[in-house]
Every structure is written in structure tokens, then in C-alpha cells.
Design a protein around this motif. Structure first.
Motif, PDB file in Angstrom:
ATOM      1  N   GLY A   1       0.818  -1.221   0.000  1.00  0.00           N
ATOM      2  CA  GLY A   1       0.000   0.000   0.000  1.00  0.00           C
ATOM      3  C   GLY A   1       0.849   1.267   0.000  1.00  0.00           C
ATOM      4  N   LEU A   2       2.060   1.177  -0.593  1.00  0.00           N
ATOM      5  CA  LEU A   2       2.970   2.341  -0.631  1.00  0.00           C
ATOM      6  C   LEU A   2       2.843   3.086  -1.965  1.00  0.00           C
ATOM      7  CD1 LEU A   2       6.145   0.630   0.902  1.00  0.00           C
ATOM      8  CD2 LEU A   2       4.604   2.259   2.015  1.00  0.00           C
ATOM      9  N   PRO A   3       3.250   4.364  -2.014  1.00  0.00           N
ATOM     10  CA  PRO A   3       3.211   5.091  -3.295  1.00  0.00           C
ATOM     11  C   PRO A   3       4.197   4.493  -4.307  1.00  0.00           C
ATOM     12  CG  PRO A   3       4.164   6.445  -1.542  1.00  0.00           C
ATOM     13  CD  PRO A   3       3.715   5.188  -0.895  1.00  0.00           C
ATOM     14  N   TRP A   4       3.992   4.841  -5.582  1.00  0.00           N
ATOM     15  CA  TRP A   4       4.769   4.231  -6.678  1.00  0.00           C
ATOM     16  C   TRP A   4       6.034   5.023  -7.049  1.00  0.00           C
ATOM     17  CZ3 TRP A   4       0.493   2.861 -10.858  1.00  0.00           C
ATOM     18  CH2 TRP A   4      -0.377   1.907 -10.311  1.00  0.00           C
ATOM     19  N   THR A   5       6.409   6.016  -6.256  1.00  0.00           N
ATOM     20  CA  THR A   5       7.498   6.920  -6.670  1.00  0.00           C
ATOM     21  C   THR A   5       8.788   6.171  -7.024  1.00  0.00           C
ATOM     22  OG1 THR A   5       6.512   8.465  -5.118  1.00  0.00           O
ATOM     23  CG2 THR A   5       8.621   9.092  -6.057  1.00  0.00           C
ATOM     24  N   MET A   6       9.198   5.215  -6.183  1.00  0.00           N
ATOM     25  CA  MET A   6      10.449   4.478  -6.482  1.00  0.00           C
ATOM     26  C   MET A   6      10.315   3.629  -7.745  1.00  0.00           C
ATOM     27  SD  MET A   6      12.001   3.103  -2.895  1.00  0.00           S
ATOM     28  CE  MET A   6      13.286   2.098  -3.640  1.00  0.00           C
ATOM     29  N   ALA A   7       9.090   3.187  -8.034  1.00  0.00           N
ATOM     30  CA  ALA A   7       8.855   2.308  -9.186  1.00  0.00           C
ATOM     31  C   ALA A   7       8.736   3.076 -10.494  1.00  0.00           C
ATOM     32  CB  ALA A   7       7.583   1.503  -8.950  1.00  0.00           C
ATOM     33  N   LYS A   8       8.292   4.338 -10.398  1.00  0.00           N
ATOM     34  CA  LYS A   8       7.927   5.086 -11.611  1.00  0.00           C
ATOM     35  C   LYS A   8       8.673   6.405 -11.778  1.00  0.00           C
ATOM     36  CE  LYS A   8       4.070   2.942 -13.311  1.00  0.00           C
ATOM     37  NZ  LYS A   8       3.921   2.566 -14.737  1.00  0.00           N
ATOM     38  N   GLY A   9       9.298   6.898 -10.673  1.00  0.00           N
ATOM     39  CA  GLY A   9       9.831   8.268 -10.726  1.00  0.00           C
ATOM     40  C   GLY A   9      11.339   8.379 -10.636  1.00  0.00           C
ATOM     41  N   PHE A  10      12.047   7.270 -10.778  1.00  0.00           N
ATOM     42  CA  PHE A  10      13.520   7.299 -10.664  1.00  0.00           C
ATOM     43  C   PHE A  10      14.144   8.088 -11.827  1.00  0.00           C
ATOM     44  CE2 PHE A  10      12.035   3.402 -12.691  1.00  0.00           C
ATOM     45  CZ  PHE A  10      12.759   3.376 -13.875  1.00  0.00           C
ATOM     46  N   ASN A  11      15.415   8.474 -11.650  1.00  0.00           N
ATOM     47  CA  ASN A  11      16.130   9.209 -12.709  1.00  0.00           C
ATOM     48  C   ASN A  11      16.055   8.410 -14.009  1.00  0.00           C
ATOM     49  OD1 ASN A  11      16.915  11.169 -10.933  1.00  0.00           O
ATOM     50  ND2 ASN A  11      18.964  10.322 -10.562  1.00  0.00           N
ATOM     51  N   THR A  12      15.839   9.078 -15.099  1.00  0.00           N
ATOM     52  CA  THR A  12      15.742   8.516 -16.464  1.00  0.00           C
ATOM     53  C   THR A  12      14.477   7.657 -16.688  1.00  0.00           C
ATOM     54  OG1 THR A  12      17.009   6.408 -16.273  1.00  0.00           O
ATOM     55  CG2 THR A  12      18.286   8.443 -16.639  1.00  0.00           C
ATOM     56  N   SER A  13      13.487   7.781 -15.823  1.00  0.00           N
ATOM     57  CA  SER A  13      12.264   6.977 -16.015  1.00  0.00           C
ATOM     58  C   SER A  13      11.301   7.593 -17.031  1.00  0.00           C
ATOM     59  CB  SER A  13      11.546   6.765 -14.678  1.00  0.00           C
ATOM     60  OG  SER A  13      11.121   7.999 -14.143  1.00  0.00           O
ATOM     61  N   CYS A  14      11.684   8.741 -17.606  1.00  0.00           N
ATOM     62  CA  CYS A  14      10.797   9.336 -18.622  1.00  0.00           C
ATOM     63  C   CYS A  14      11.566   9.786 -19.874  1.00  0.00           C
ATOM     64  CB  CYS A  14      10.000  10.503 -18.039  1.00  0.00           C
ATOM     65  SG  CYS A  14       8.651  11.024 -19.128  1.00  0.00           S
ATOM     66  N   PRO A  15      12.000   8.814 -20.703  1.00  0.00           N
ATOM     67  CA  PRO A  15      12.590   9.187 -21.989  1.00  0.00           C
ATOM     68  C   PRO A  15      11.540   9.887 -22.856  1.00  0.00           C
ATOM     69  CG  PRO A  15      13.045   6.876 -21.433  1.00  0.00           C
ATOM     70  CD  PRO A  15      12.012   7.360 -20.467  1.00  0.00           C
ATOM     71  N   VAL A  16      11.946  10.972 -23.535  1.00  0.00           N
ATOM     72  CA  VAL A  16      10.990  11.713 -24.381  1.00  0.00           C
ATOM     73  C   VAL A  16      11.580  12.050 -25.744  1.00  0.00           C
ATOM     74  CG1 VAL A  16       9.473  12.837 -22.702  1.00  0.00           C
ATOM     75  CG2 VAL A  16      11.653  13.902 -23.259  1.00  0.00           C
ATOM     76  N   SER A  17      10.695  12.131 -26.711  1.00  0.00           N
ATOM     77  CA  SER A  17      11.081  12.504 -28.088  1.00  0.00           C
ATOM     78  C   SER A  17      11.106  14.017 -28.215  1.00  0.00           C
ATOM     79  CB  SER A  17      10.044  11.945 -29.068  1.00  0.00           C
ATOM     80  OG  SER A  17       8.838  12.696 -28.959  1.00  0.00           O
ATOM     81  N   ASP A  18      11.355  14.459 -29.437  1.00  0.00           N
ATOM     82  CA  ASP A  18      11.185  15.878 -29.766  1.00  0.00           C
ATOM     83  C   ASP A  18       9.713  16.250 -29.599  1.00  0.00           C
ATOM     84  OD1 ASP A  18      13.828  16.095 -30.435  1.00  0.00           O
ATOM     85  OD2 ASP A  18      13.497  15.832 -32.593  1.00  0.00           O
TER      86      ASP A  18
END
Ligand SMILES: CC(=O)CC(=O)C(=O)O
Ligand SMILES: [Mg+2]
Length: 220
Positions: free
Chosen positions: A113-130
């Protein structure tokens, strides 16, 4: 409407990254998740952004790093409790995004029942295009998004399969969290998420619009 020109570097602005989950029925099914009755959303910090040319770093605590290819909606004008009818006036354009997920960590978080920050918000967890200005996308609900790992197709989805439309998502989220210029909403992933290995090469694209490549590296 604010000019879309400065948004060409939206990922450097320290803005919010808002992710919608379980927005494709087939993906919810493959992870044995129930379907949401309203958009489920969570946040990533802007330090999660990574651009082509830099690697995705697997967190040291993760043994099951998953890819999730998603259409990103880039906000161009402040949105606070906007109705669906005018929600698209707040969109500047689009980007292809990956919602990188430490799936084993997420499973543990869910159990406890913990938040997802470690699972989803770590460094480089959001690669993006132009950034793609909205004028170049006649209908964001008619896009084919895909992702290959080492040349093998893993995800092929169509944004027409989203459970909640983009205007609905913007209207719903903006009633809870004010959206600012430069914020990005990741609209959920289609089916086909799978585990990555060190040194895997990811290629992902929006058919007929753009593609991008990233390498996965370990954290040492
Ligand atoms: C179960 C998830 O990780 C939700 C998500 O990020 C998605 O469906 O996309
Ligand atoms: Mg996702």
C-alpha cells in the motif's frame, strides 16, 4: 494561445510529468489489473526526463525494468478545472514518451500500500522525443504507437483504444491539479510491456510522425 516555440524544449523546464495508468483495457488485462472508472494518475519528477543520446539507467534496486510506450500531451496554456469542450485549447502539441517502470518495485509497493514513486519516478524513467506541434497531428486519437527491443516488436498500440479521451483526461486532471504550460500528460500504455536486459536497445515511434532510440544501462 501561447506560442508553441519555447515548448520545443519542454523537458528542461522543471515542469510536471503526469501519468495516466490503465488507460488501455488490454494492458490492464495483461497485468491482471481492474479497469478504472475514472482516470488513475500519478506523478514523476522532472528529473525523470532523459533525451536521445543519453541512456536509460536501471535503478540499483530493480530486477524487472519494464518499458511502457505512451503518447505524451504537452500543455501550452494553464488549465484549471476546464470543461472537456475547451480542453484541447490548452494543448500545445505531443511527444512520444516512455513510462519506464521498475515492475518488481511497483508490485512490492502495491502489496504494501505504498506510493509508486520508487517504481515510476527514478532518474531517467521518462525518456521523451522531440516536441511535435499540434498542427502536425490532425487527430491524436488516431495514432499508431510502437516499441521494439533489439529490433523485435514488443508494443503496437492505437490511441483510438484509450479508455479515457484526451479532453476527458485534461478536464478530469485539471479539476484536481492545475496544469501549467510545459507540463506533460502521459496517456497510458497499450499492451506488450516486457522486461529489459542491460544493454538492450529500445526504438519507439509514432507511425508517420517520429521515432527515437535509447540504450538501457546498469547503475554502476
Ligand atoms: C499498471 C501501470 O503501471 C499503469 C501505467 O503506467 C499504464 O497503464 O500506463
Ligand atoms: Mg504507464
Amino acid at each position: 494561445m501561447t506560442s508553441s516555440k519555447p515548448l520545443a524544449r519542454f523537458w528542461e523546464w522543471g515542469k510536471n510529468i503526469i501519468c495516466v495508468g490503465r488507460n488501455y483495457a488490454e494492458h490492464a488485462k495483461e497485468l491482471k489489473n481492474t479497469l478504472p472508472t475514472e482516470p488513475l494518475f500519478f506523478l514523476k519528477p522532472s528529473s525523470a526526463y532523459v533525451r536521445e543520446g543519453s541512456p536509460i539507467i536501471q535503478p540499483y534496486y530493480c530486477n524487472k525494468l519494464h518499458h511502457e510506450v505512451e503518447l505524451g500531451v504537452v500543455i501550452g496554456k494553464r488549465a484549471q478545472a476546464v470543461p472537456q469542450k475547451t480542453a484541447m485549447d490548452h494543448v500545445a502539441g505531443y511527444a512520444l514518451c516512455l513510462d519506464m517502470t521498475a515492475r518488481d518495485t511497483q508490485e512490492e509497493c502495491k502489496k504494501k500500500g505504498l506510493p509508486w514513486t520508487m517504481a515510476k519516478g527514478f532518474n531517467t524513467s521518462c525518456p521523451v522525443s522531440d516536441f511535435v506541434p499540434k498542427e502536425k497531428v490532425p487527430d491524436p486519437h488516431q495514432l499508431k504507437i510502437w516499441l521494439k527491443v533489439n529490433g523485435e516488436m514488443r508494443q503496437e498500440g492505437d490511441t483510438s483504444d484509450m479508455i479515457f479521451s484526451i479532453p476527458y483526461i485534461i478536464s478530469y486532471i485539471s479539476g484536481i491539479v492545475t496544469l501549467e504550460e510545459g507540463d506533460v500528460i502521459l496517456t497510458g500504455t497499450p499492451k506488450g510491456v516486457s522486461a529489459l536486459q542491460e544493454n538492450d536497445e529500445i526504438e519507439a515511434g509514432i507511425q508517420g510522425v517520429l521515432s527515437m532510440r535509447f540504450q538501457v544501462l546498469p547503475n554502476y
